[in-house]
Design an enzyme around this catalytic site. Structure first.
Site, mmCIF file in Angstrom:
data_model
loop_
_atom_site.group_PDB
_atom_site.id
_atom_site.type_symbol
_atom_site.label_atom_id
_atom_site.label_comp_id
_atom_site.label_asym_id
_atom_site.label_seq_id
_atom_site.Cartn_x
_atom_site.Cartn_y
_atom_site.Cartn_z
ATOM 1 N N TYR B 251 0.807 -1.224 0.000
ATOM 2 C CA TYR B 251 0.000 0.000 0.000
ATOM 3 C C TYR B 251 0.839 1.273 0.000
ATOM 4 O O TYR B 251 0.502 2.258 -0.623
ATOM 5 C CB TYR B 251 -0.875 0.042 1.263
ATOM 6 N N SER B 285 -1.405 -6.736 -6.826
ATOM 7 C CA SER B 285 -1.506 -5.587 -5.921
ATOM 8 C C SER B 285 -2.009 -6.076 -4.577
ATOM 9 O O SER B 285 -2.549 -7.173 -4.462
ATOM 10 C CB SER B 285 -2.470 -4.557 -6.485
ATOM 11 N N ASP B 286 -1.833 -5.267 -3.540
ATOM 12 C CA ASP B 286 -2.585 -5.532 -2.326
ATOM 13 C C ASP B 286 -4.016 -5.038 -2.577
ATOM 14 O O ASP B 286 -4.274 -4.325 -3.553
ATOM 15 C CB ASP B 286 -1.947 -4.837 -1.120
ATOM 16 N N CYS B 287 -4.936 -5.420 -1.709
ATOM 17 C CA CYS B 287 -6.335 -5.153 -2.045
ATOM 18 C C CYS B 287 -6.668 -3.677 -1.940
ATOM 19 O O CYS B 287 -6.533 -3.094 -0.862
ATOM 20 C CB CYS B 287 -7.247 -6.021 -1.186
ATOM 21 N N SER B 289 -4.898 -1.470 -3.423
ATOM 22 C CA SER B 289 -3.699 -0.620 -3.400
ATOM 23 C C SER B 289 -3.521 0.168 -4.696
ATOM 24 O O SER B 289 -2.877 1.224 -4.680
ATOM 25 C CB SER B 289 -2.440 -1.426 -3.060
#
Lengths: 762, 762
Positions: B251, B285-287, B289
């Site tokens: 993030y 990606s992170d969720c 992000s």
């Protein structure tokens, strides 16, 4: 209360062997004790019980989980009951897991109740709660005292328990107290209590956990002026005026002295100045707050000194285990007198006696049963409260959203709270018979196609794909504040704003329902493509239904802001630990509440309607009043305190200011008439304005008018000096009607300053 | 991952219509596509699939909740799987509510796994998890990729996700990675993946939410030296050495550039310097992000520029809805090339192809079933891991507590975690077949009277009343840190310390089990009446049994601290936002981790035993080594990188340092042999010491010895300069054995500096 973190599981896993029992005054050992003699006063009955106790027994009876005295047939009693917005689970209140006794009426949170500005509603809620409480008591599932209401004024928008209170304004809070406590206790000056109410948390308590500061050890530094004018006002109402039976002392210290050992606040102010000395006027600690005086405040060298200090200060119940553990050795050490312990027990058992604890089974309230819990009438009231508390903050005409008769309207539902159920209740909630989410409520609206956006879907794409006619976005911020935990921010999560802004690009009717806590709505208010904005807070068990009734126009909104909505950067301007209300250029404190802060995103008292409502003051003929004449005109056989004396703006024949409200639109609507006072009088800095009266008018038909009668008092005209004295000052006054101000009436006070209330100094 | 706050309810209330399906390569449309041809390489098969896709289809396949392509018989696939310490619920992993598929083996949290310092155990856990994952996959309940492990080094004791990691030391973290990722993926350099592991979160991610700073918008300012030496080391292990299939970008921003659009970290370092360029090496990606780069970092002017930036940087999966929504318009605006999108899809489908997604039903791992989940062997392993991870911090001989044979021992059980079950698992846990609390486990110990203190009772009074022979206090701090939320304090709640101190006044054997997160234990360590202290962290499904096995001596403890335990006031000395590891007199930063902070309450690597264990180094004859000779002696056909080359302390015939461990006590015990390096070499300031090797020895019998072989490398001797270059320096070196140091071996390096790794500059 102490939070249950990590403990709930354990508590639940232990077998339930406990029940709140009445003593057997017919056949038990107590039948021979005068405590069971209904012909005596509560005080006399309590005295008889205390006289029968050994010292060892007495030493064991001042904690919340009281063991009783088996020898005497005095049952165990748990003083810890909760009923903030309906009977709620607590160590002293047991719900069953299903069937009878598994639920109670669950009203909106006080912050949403207060938004109604409806005194009669406050009273009606208290009546339902206390009736249901008596039912639970008769079912051996609760006691006769409840630790409600929470009436610390909502000083800072970050406070984790602000939702539990009726808002930031002391006048509104005091009206709430007077109605709620009176109805809980079974009427004004009742001969017996329906239930015992407990005003909490005394005093200057409004910080949970913020950047490493915890409520257990926080020392609130408060000026006499702020203390008298603001932090203590709700307790003055409770103690001096509404005569609440019981009060809870708080976790924090006030100016260096922990609240539960503070002889200034407890002895000088509460029992002394306010004369809160009825036989049954007892004080309970907050849970572990006596222990915290040792562990967190480090106020005493030994645990024995700690418990003795609380007892000597007049704290009668320890919610915790310090009293039973250390009172015996404190007594051996000579740290308190047995007579002091007797006084505590006399207060406690006078309270229980006055609530009918030692009365026969045919006494009042003993016939209330499970059939009286969550009745259709009570649930209708819960719905009505929720509707009255919803506030319309913005509307371009999109609301009410009434589906056409000839075709289906496709409504896109998005946001994290569209199927919210328990969340609608907020904290300190008991289980409810049913919980109705907005989505559930919408399923009963005809001519509607519902499109429900799953949380990982893009609402904008779904709106395009489904050709949605309109969008309803329902959400609250993800940063949850709660007991023990304050907020760090008062802004929407950026991703939530992003979702709304993406939807707004479509140019379709877009309604946002802001749920939960107040945070800065600027982005939504300023976006021309956000059509309508509602704040629905925590609307309770039928909150989804209430919201949809408002959205579809079945009910017209008339709620008003019970707090200031601050801009997001407010949290960077003043630390939570700064208790000062007035702006201070030196510290950068921009001021607190609408009285002192002039840059609100949404003002206290604001609220829109579905129709055009205009106000007019029935302008009084007098515009000048002499202070000494006002005071001498007061009838002190009717009014015990000069601040309660009426102010007769139209001369002595009319005790109220009349405000005429005309509906020139096409929708019937309620309207809350609000009167503030401002002016150039008393010490500077001066508040921007102060609420002094309100009245909710109901169902004003299109084309018709109704008149509000706003009762002002001499207290309405007063200010507080730096010592905390309440004073009438000569000067220029303005009454301001509505938010924003629609009408103004100006007048002057002449003569010399008059001290209405001389505030006790430390 | 994004937290589910307010969304979980909604997600659960929606009907489950989703299943992870294999494509039908036999009869479906894909049977004619070479992607189903097992004779081709994964890359060739992916190419055939991508060649068959239209642009519109391609634009829709780069998000986690991939819709597949119906036309081609490519099923929907959810890339979001979780398996941090056992298969866990996630949008891409579905458990049933009861019966088959309703649970999986739930190991301790990585912080407690790491405390074992047992490489073979790490490997065995990964083998069980990946087997169970394949079972869930065959049950159509999960995919083939999992977003685990979490390997950001645990920099600050406040971090809310520290529990998910193997601790603060990069060497330990790297050993954990090498074993865990390799076993998850089915072996070293496998021809096909058992499952795809994902190293997260790349990079410098270790702040959740602290005083208004959120992970979504935090900009981590990190020096090249700290980045190379510390924050990136775990990812070097993943990418360069262990060859993990997939990586997640984080993030935060790194030095002003969001991680998911950071061409320096992704292109220059990851794909360039570490050559992480296998066909299937994709990035998720992170969720949310990618969305956060727009909403929180404000890094781009438009949403289209945002998604294009991530794609152009080489991020292949968007956990979120930004890609499907805005990639089409970004493409229309010419913000990326179709060939770039093709590259992403080639990586993703190469990954799935290499995991057997397009293989026939008789291919490897497709025969694993529900019978292979939570087997007795797997659960035995979970118990063993928990036992190996428990750390003995203090003991006056009270432990082990073995009940006498001739009478019952009365044991008082107190504290908030005595009946903890789910709490033992920590976060990212899946449901377990059974959860055994300490209390439950004690019920099977003979000759024991258990006295269980309810949370509102005073444990001291109960101990007196019940004449307890010994006391076991089991608790964790109430300030919970978790995903999204960092701690404000690292101290026990004052009331918890108070409870222990009250118990300590009784002078009876008092054992404290510190559960959950590490906080300052000074009060317990310094109190002479606290007999014994254990740290058991989050020991998983059988954690209560493990704890009691240690307490009663069925198993001897040998865990070691995977982190530094800091004094409580550490949090006032350095803000979480300060990423610097080295002490800085100017800012007051006292240094981070045991390498730079010298005032620990409990040191990294510390751990006591039930017996006396002493160490002796098999002292090498050489004490001087020439840098250029060491480098030229390396066999570069065996070792790809010079830091991996062995350092032969005893000459080229023996590649390890031998440490002899002797048990002179009466209890058999495991022992973790630890070797650190310190010395005067390289730039100042110099680390206090650095872990370079460890080995856990098993079941050393009383009176016997075992020998650990500690393998050192040239990397063990290296330092990093201000540019981040890894360098061998001439100077004085010391190998330190155990904590506190039991033995030292000194040597010198001569010759001139040698740059082992030239770190890419921004």
């Amino acid at each position: 209360m102490a939070s249950y973190t990590g403990l709930a599981l354990l508590a639940l896993s232990l077998p339930l062997s406990w029940a709140q029992q009445y003593p057997d005054c017919q056949n038990g050992p107590l039948s021979n004790n005068s405590v069971c003699d209904t012909g005596l006063s509560a005080r006399e009955r309590a005295q008889a019980l205390v006289d029968a106790l050994t010292l060892e027994e007495k030493l064991n009876l001042t904690h919340n989980n009281s063991p009783g005295v088996k020898r005497l047939g005095l049952p165990a009693y748990n003083w810890w009951g909760e009923a903030l917005h309906g009977v709620a689970a607590a160590p002293g209140v047991q719900f069953s897991s299903s069937g009878n006794w598994s639920y109670a009426t669950s009203f909106p949170q006080p912050i949403s109740i207060a938004s109604s500005f409806d005194d009669e509603l406050f009273y009606a809620i208290g009546t339902v709660i206390s009736t249901e409480a008596r039912a639970f008591n008769n079912g051996k599932r609760s006691g006769l005292d409840y630790w409600t209401p929470n009436i610390n004024p909502f000083r800072d928008p970050r406070w984790g328990r602000g939702q539990e209170t009726p808002g930031e304004d002391t006048y509104l809070v005091k009206r709430y107290i007077d109605n709620m406590v009176t109805s809980l206790q079974g009427g004004r000056n009742p001969t017996s209590y329906k239930v015992i109410a407990t005003c909490k948390h005394y005093t200057a308590y409004d910080l949970e956990g913020w950047q490493g500061n915890t409520r257990y050890g926080f020392d609130a530094i408060v000026s006499p002026q702020d203390l008298s004018e603001y932090y203590m006002q709700p307790f003055q109402q409770c103690a001096r005026d509404t005569k609440v039976a019981s009060i809870m002392c708080s976790y924090n210290a006030i100016n260096g002295v922990p609240a539960c050992a503070n002889s200034y606040t407890i002895q000088s102010v509460l029992r002394g100045h306010w004369n809160w000395t009825a036989d049954e006027n007892y004080i309970t600690s907050d849970c572990t707050s006596i222990q915290n005086m040792f562990t967190d405040h480090h106020a005493f060298d030994t645990r024995q000194q700690t418990v003795a200090a609380a007892l000597n200060a007049g704290v009668d119940v320890d919610c915790g285990y310090y009293n039973p553990t250390f009172l015996p050795s404190a007594y051996s050490q000579g740290l308190f007198q047995e007579s002091t312990l007797d006084k505590s027990l006399l207060r406690l058992y006078s309270g229980l006696a006055k609530a009918g604890y030692f009365d026969p089974p045919d006494s009042p309230w003993r016939s209330v049963t499970w059939d009286n819990v969550s009745t259709p009438e009570a649930e209708d009231l819960a719905l009505k409260v929720a509707e009255e508390g919803i506030i319309l903050l913005k509307n371009d005409g999109t609301l009410p959203l009434i589906p056409p008769e000839d075709r289906n309207l496709t409504l896109l539902l998005a946001g994290g709270w569209i199927n919210a159920t328990e969340q609608l209740q907020g904290n300190y909630a008991g289980p409810a018979r049913t919980l109705v989410s907005p989505w559930m409520a919408l399923q009963n609206v005809s001519n509607l196609n519902l499109v429900v956006v799953k949380w990982y879907e893009n609402p904008m794409l779904r709106a395009i794909d489904t050709q949605a006619d309109a969008i309803l976005y329902i959400d609250a911020t993800n940063e949850g504040a709660d007991e023990g935990k304050d907020r760090n921010t008062i802004r929407w999560d950026a991703m939530q704003v992003d979702a709304v802004e993406m939807l707004a690009t479509l140019g379709r009717p877009l309604i946002v329902a802001h749920m939960g806590e107040q945070v800065d709505d600027s982005a939504l208010l300023n976006n021309p493509n956000v059509s309508s904005l509602l704040w629905a807070g925590y609307p309770g068990m039928l909150g989804g239904q209430a919201l949809i009734n408002i959205v579809t126009g079945k009910t017209a909104p008339a709620g008003r802001m019970p707090v200031t909505q601050y801009p997001a950067d407010y949290v960077h301007q003043v630390p939570m630990t700064d208790m000062n209300l007035r702006p201070d250029p030196q510290t950068g404190n921009p001021g607190r509440t609408y009285k002192w802060f002039d840059n609100a995103t949404v003002e206290f008292g604001f609220g829109l309607h579905y129709t055009n409502l205009s106000t007019a003051i029935g302008t009084p003929s007098n515009t000048s009043f002499d202070i000494q004449s006002l005071v001498s005109a007061c009838n002190f056989t009717t009014y015990s305190h000069v601040d309660q004396c009426p102010f007769y703006p139209s001369g002595s024949t009319s005790s109220s200011l009349s405000v005429n409200v005309t509906n020139s639109g096409t929708t019937a609507s309620d309207f809350v008439a609000l009167a503030f006072i401002a002016g150039e009088y008393g010490p500077t800095p001066r508040p921007l304005k102060s609420l002094v009266a309100y009245q909710r008018l109901f169902d004003i038909k299109p084309g018709s008018s109704q008149t509000a009668s706003l009762n002002l008092t001499l207290g309405s005209l007063s200010r507080y000096d730096e010592k905390g004295n309440q004073i009438l000052y000569p000067g220029n006054y303005r009454v301001l009607i509505d938010v924003p101000t629609q009408n103004t009436w100006e007048f002057v006070l002449t003569g010399s300053e008059y001290v209405m209330d001389e505030w006790p100094q430390v």
